[in-house]
Design an enzyme around this catalytic site. Structure first.
Site, PDB file in Angstrom:
ATOM      1  N   ARG A  76       0.849  -1.208   0.000  1.00 49.43           N
ATOM      2  CA  ARG A  76       0.000   0.000   0.000  1.00 49.43           C
ATOM      3  C   ARG A  76       0.877   1.248   0.000  1.00 49.43           C
ATOM      4  O   ARG A  76       0.540   2.280   0.562  1.00 49.43           O
ATOM      5  CB  ARG A  76      -0.920   0.010   1.213  1.00 49.43           C
ATOM      6  CG  ARG A  76      -0.182  -0.136   2.527  1.00 49.43           C
ATOM      7  CD  ARG A  76      -1.014   0.341   3.662  1.00 49.43           C
ATOM      8  NE  ARG A  76      -0.354   0.091   4.922  1.00 49.43           N
ATOM      9  CZ  ARG A  76      -0.795   0.544   6.065  1.00 49.43           C
ATOM     10  NH1 ARG A  76      -1.879   1.258   6.105  1.00 49.43           N
ATOM     11  NH2 ARG A  76      -0.155   0.279   7.166  1.00 49.43           N
ATOM     12  N   LYS A  96       2.152   6.456   1.351  1.00 49.73           N
ATOM     13  CA  LYS A  96       1.620   5.301   2.088  1.00 49.73           C
ATOM     14  C   LYS A  96       0.099   5.414   2.104  1.00 49.73           C
ATOM     15  O   LYS A  96      -0.427   6.461   2.488  1.00 49.73           O
ATOM     16  CB  LYS A  96       2.188   5.356   3.516  1.00 49.73           C
ATOM     17  CG  LYS A  96       2.069   4.083   4.297  1.00 49.73           C
ATOM     18  CD  LYS A  96       2.980   4.162   5.524  1.00 49.73           C
ATOM     19  CE  LYS A  96       2.691   3.074   6.523  1.00 49.73           C
ATOM     20  NZ  LYS A  96       3.540   3.181   7.712  1.00 49.73           N
ATOM     21  N   ARG A 159       5.887  10.269   3.012  1.00 52.56           N
ATOM     22  CA  ARG A 159       6.972  10.009   3.957  1.00 52.56           C
ATOM     23  C   ARG A 159       8.320  10.295   3.306  1.00 52.56           C
ATOM     24  O   ARG A 159       8.506  10.025   2.125  1.00 52.56           O
ATOM     25  CB  ARG A 159       6.879   8.539   4.372  1.00 52.56           C
ATOM     26  CG  ARG A 159       8.008   8.039   5.226  1.00 52.56           C
ATOM     27  CD  ARG A 159       7.546   6.864   6.040  1.00 52.56           C
ATOM     28  NE  ARG A 159       7.720   5.599   5.330  1.00 52.56           N
ATOM     29  CZ  ARG A 159       7.413   4.421   5.872  1.00 52.56           C
ATOM     30  NH1 ARG A 159       6.927   4.347   7.089  1.00 52.56           N
ATOM     31  NH2 ARG A 159       7.585   3.325   5.204  1.00 52.56           N
ATOM     32  N   ASP A 233      11.009  -6.523   8.794  1.00 55.10           N
ATOM     33  CA  ASP A 233      10.725  -5.588   7.691  1.00 55.10           C
ATOM     34  C   ASP A 233      10.508  -4.168   8.213  1.00 55.10           C
ATOM     35  O   ASP A 233      10.455  -3.219   7.427  1.00 55.10           O
ATOM     36  CB  ASP A 233       9.496  -6.040   6.887  1.00 55.10           C
ATOM     37  CG  ASP A 233       8.296  -6.317   7.778  1.00 55.10           C
ATOM     38  OD1 ASP A 233       8.419  -7.157   8.682  1.00 55.10           O
ATOM     39  OD2 ASP A 233       7.247  -5.679   7.580  1.00 55.10           O
TER      40      ASP A 233
HETATM   41  P1  AMP Z   1       2.964  -3.182   8.164  1.00 52.76           P
HETATM   42  O1  AMP Z   1       2.221  -3.910   9.222  1.00 52.76           O
HETATM   43  O2  AMP Z   1       2.419  -1.818   7.858  1.00 52.76           O
HETATM   44  O3  AMP Z   1       4.444  -3.174   8.382  1.00 52.76           O
HETATM   45  O4  AMP Z   1       2.692  -4.003   6.818  1.00 52.76           O
HETATM   46  C1  AMP Z   1       3.064  -5.335   6.631  1.00 52.76           C
HETATM   47  C2  AMP Z   1       2.812  -5.721   5.193  1.00 52.76           C
HETATM   48  O5  AMP Z   1       1.422  -5.672   4.883  1.00 52.76           O
HETATM   49  C3  AMP Z   1       3.482  -4.832   4.171  1.00 52.76           C
HETATM   50  O6  AMP Z   1       3.898  -5.633   3.098  1.00 52.76           O
HETATM   51  C4  AMP Z   1       2.393  -3.881   3.760  1.00 52.76           C
HETATM   52  O7  AMP Z   1       2.601  -3.346   2.486  1.00 52.76           O
HETATM   53  C5  AMP Z   1       1.178  -4.799   3.785  1.00 52.76           C
HETATM   54  N1  AMP Z   1      -0.073  -4.070   4.001  1.00 52.76           N
HETATM   55  C6  AMP Z   1      -0.467  -3.460   5.137  1.00 52.76           C
HETATM   56  N2  AMP Z   1      -1.680  -2.887   4.976  1.00 52.76           N
HETATM   57  C7  AMP Z   1      -2.068  -3.135   3.705  1.00 52.76           C
HETATM   58  C8  AMP Z   1      -3.221  -2.806   2.916  1.00 52.76           C
HETATM   59  N3  AMP Z   1      -4.244  -2.104   3.422  1.00 52.76           N
HETATM   60  N4  AMP Z   1      -3.247  -3.229   1.651  1.00 52.76           N
HETATM   61  C9  AMP Z   1      -2.252  -3.932   1.125  1.00 52.76           C
HETATM   62  N5  AMP Z   1      -1.140  -4.288   1.799  1.00 52.76           N
HETATM   63  C10 AMP Z   1      -1.038  -3.880   3.074  1.00 52.76           C
HETATM   64 MG    MG Z   2       5.997  -2.207   7.706  1.00 57.61          MG
END
Ligand code: AMP
Ligand code: MG
Length: 467
Positions: A76, A96, A159, A233
Site C-alpha cells: 500500500r 503510504k 513520507r 521488515d
Molecule cells: P505493516 O504492518 O504496515 O508493516 O505491513 C506489513 C505488510 O502488509 C506490508 O507488506 C504492507 O505493504 C502490507 N499491508 C499493510 N496494509 C495493507 C493494505 N491495506 N493493503 C495492502 N497491503 C497492506
Molecule cells: Mg511495515
C-alpha cells in the site's frame, strides 16, 4: 538505486477522488530545499499526479513477522522519487495508503486517515526529541471511504526517509536472488548510509548497522518509546525509526508494557526491545554469512561472535543515556544498581516514566509527595552521594538534565483526542499538539495542557497496526 532493482515493480499510485491537504510540513520542505509551491499540491501529495521525471515503484521485501518469515513488499506504498538534496544526500519520497500493487495480497492498498495522521504526529515528535526517524511531509484525505472495523475516511501519508532498505530487504534478496545480489544491495546500502566504509566489507557494514541499532534502541528505551511491531521488515538499515503503527509511549513504568492489539504474547513489549533488535540483527547476519567467509561454518562463527557483542554495545549506549538523564558525567561500577533502585521504586509506586525524570531535574523535587516513599529516599541518597563523588552540585546536574528529559511526549490520551477530532473534521487539536511537540524539552504556557498525566487512560489503552 533501490527503485529499479531487486524485485521492485514499476507501478503508479492509484488515483483518489478528492484529495485535500490536511497537514503539510513546511519546515521539512524548506530543510530539504524543495520548491514549496510545486509540491504543495493535493494531486502530487496523493500520487494523482507525478511531477516530471519522477517514477513510481513498489519495492519488494520479506520479513519475519512475529518470528515467521513471509514474502512482503510495498502493498500500500509507492516510492515515487529519489531526491538528491544540495549536499548530494539522497532521500526516498514514499506515499503510504496510495493504492494496490502486486504486493497487496488481500489488502486494499489503502489506509484510514487516523493511522496516517498518527504516523505524521509521532514521527515528527521523535524528530524533535532527537531520535533518528523517517519524516512526514504531509497527510491528505482522499475523499474515499476505507473499510476496517467500519467505514472510515481514507488518508495518504507522504513520507521522507533516508532509504527504505530494511533488514527484510536483505532477507528478500538473499532468499530470491542469492549472494551476488546481496553483495550489490550491501554496496548500495553502504554508499547510501555508511559511505566511510569499503563497499565490499561485509563485517564492517554489519558492525556499523549493529552500532546504529544499539544507539537507536537505547534512545527509545531512554524515552519510554515502544515501537510495537519490530518485525524485521520494520527495521531500517539506516538506523532510522520506521513504520509507525501501534507504537506508543509508556506512561507508568513497567517493562512489560504492551499496547499493540495483535501482540498478545508481548513479543514486542518495552523491556524486550533490545533483545528483539539483536534477534533481528541475527536475521541480517544470516544474509551476510557468505560474505563474511567463503566457508559457511566460519561465516556463521563470525556472525555469532559479532552478535554476541550487541548486548554490551546496547548497554553502553543505554547506560550513557541514563547517566545523562540523572546529570552524571562519569561512569562508575555501581551505576547499574543506582538505576535499578530508581526503576524498582518507579515500578512499585506506579510512577510515570517521563514525569519522574523531568521531576528529578526540578529544584524542589524533594518536596514532591510521590518521592516521599522510603525506597525513593534511598535512591535519592545514593544519587546525591554519587553526584558529590563526581564533585557535581545537584543544581548544576539538574540544569544538564533539562535538555535530556522531555517535559512533553506525545501522550496517548492527547494523541487519541487529536486524531478523533481530526477525523471528524476539526484539525485544531492536532495542530496544537503537533506545534507543542516541536519543543519537547521546554515548559511553556502553551504546552502546559499537554504535560498533564492521564494515567487511567493508558491502563486499558490499545493500539492498532492500521493496516
Ligand atoms: P505493516 O504492518 O504496515 O508493516 O505491513 C506489513 C505488510 O502488509 C506490508 O507488506 C504492507 O505493504 C502490507 N499491508 C499493510 N496494509 C495493507 C493494505 N491495506 N493493503 C495492502 N497491503 C497492506
Ligand atoms: Mg511495515
Amino acid at each position: 538505486m533501490t527503485g529499479n532493482k531487486w524485485g521492485a515493480i514499476e507501478i503508479n499510485p492509484v488515483p483518489v477522488n478528492d484529495p485535500k491537504i490536511l497537514v503539510f510540513n513546511t519546515d521539512l520542505c524548506e530543510s530539504l530545499g524543495l520548491e514549496l509551491t510545486a509540491l504543495r499540491d493535493p494531486h502530487v501529495l496523493s500520487g494523482n499526479r507525478l511531477p516530471l521525471g519522477w517514477k513510481s515503484w513498489a519495492l519488494a521485501y520479506g520479513g519475519h513477522q512475529f518470528g515467521h518469515f513471509n514474502i512482503l513488499g510495498d502493498g500500500r506504498a509507492h516510492l515515487i522519487h529519489e531526491y538528491r538534496d544540495s549536499s548530494g544526500k539522497i532521500w526516498d519520497f514514499q506515499l503510504k495508503g496510495s493504492g494496490q500493487t502486486p504486493f497487496s495480497r488481500r489488502g486494499d492498498g489503502r489506509s484510514a486517515l487516523a493511522p496516517m495522521l498518527r504516523e505524521y504526529l509521532i514521527s515528527e515528535a521523535m524528530f524533535a526529541l532527537g531520535v533518528p526517524t523517517t519524516r512526514s511531509l504531509s497527510v491528505v484525505s482522499t475523499g474515499e471511504t476505507v473499510y476496517r472495523e467500519g467505514p472510515q475516511p481514507g488518508g495518504i501519508l507522504f513520507r521522507v526517509a533516508s532509504s527504505h532498505i530494511r533488514v527484510g530487504t536483505f532477507q528478500y534478496v538473499a532468499h530470491k536472488f542469492g549472494t551476488e545480489a546481496v553483495k550489490e544491495l550491501m554496496a548500495t546500502a553502504i554508499q547510501r548510509h555508511y559511505p566511510e566504509l569499503d563497499f565490499k566489507d561485509a563485517l564492517s557494514f554489519f558492525r556499523a548497522v549493529m552500532s546504529r541499532q544499539a544507539k537507536l534502541i537505547a534512545q527509545w528505551m531512554n524515552l519510554g518509546f515502544i515501537h510495537g511491531v519490530m518485525n524485521t521488515d520494520n527495521m531500517a538499515i539506516s538506523g532510522e525509526t520506521i513504520d509507525y503503527g501501534p507504537c506508543a509511549f509508556m506512561d507508568e513504568y513497567d517493562p512489560d508494557t504492551v499496547f499493540s492489539s495483535i501482540d498478545s504474547q508481548g513479543r514486542y513489549r518495552y523491556g524486550a526491545q533490545p533483545s528483539i533488535a539483536q534477534w533481528n540483527l541475527a536475521r541480517l547476519a544470516e544474509c551476510l554469512v557468505p560474505l563474511f567467509h567463503e566457508s559457511t561454518e566460519q561465516g556463521i562463527a563470525i556472525a555469532q561472535e559479532e552478535l554476541s557483542k550487541f548486548s554490551d554495545l546496547f548497554s553502553g549506549c543505554y547506560l550513557t543515556g541514563l547517566r545523562r538523564k540523572l546529570g552524571l558525567r562519569q561512569s562508575q561500577p555501581k551505576d547499574t544498581e543506582l538505576f535499578q533502585s530508581l526503576f524498582e521504586s518507579m515500578y512499585h509506586h506506579k510512577l510515570d516514566f517521563t514525569w519522574t525524570f523531568r521531576q528529578l531535574g526540578q529544584p524542589n523535587f524533594q518536596k514532591e509527595p510521590l518521592f516521599q516513599h522510603e525506597s525513593f529516599q534511598k535512591f535519592i541518597d545514593h544519587w546525591s552521594l554519587r553526584l558529590q563523588d563526581e564533585g557535581t552540585q545537584l543544581e548544576l546536574a539538574q540544569v544538564e538534565m533539562q535538555p535530556v528529559n522531555p517535559a512533553l511526549i506525545p501522550r496517548n490520551y492527547f494523541v487519541e483526542e487529536a486524531l478523533e477530532k481530526a477525523v471528524q473534521g476539526d484539525l485544531s487539536h492536532f495542530e496544537e499538539l503537533h506545534q507543542a511537540l516541536k519543543s519537547p524539552y521546554e515548559e511553556t504556557n502553551d504546552n502546559f495542557k499537554f504535560r498533564q498525566l492521564k494515567p487511567d487512560f493508558s491502563k486499558n489503552y490499545v493500539t492498532f497496526c492500521g493496516t
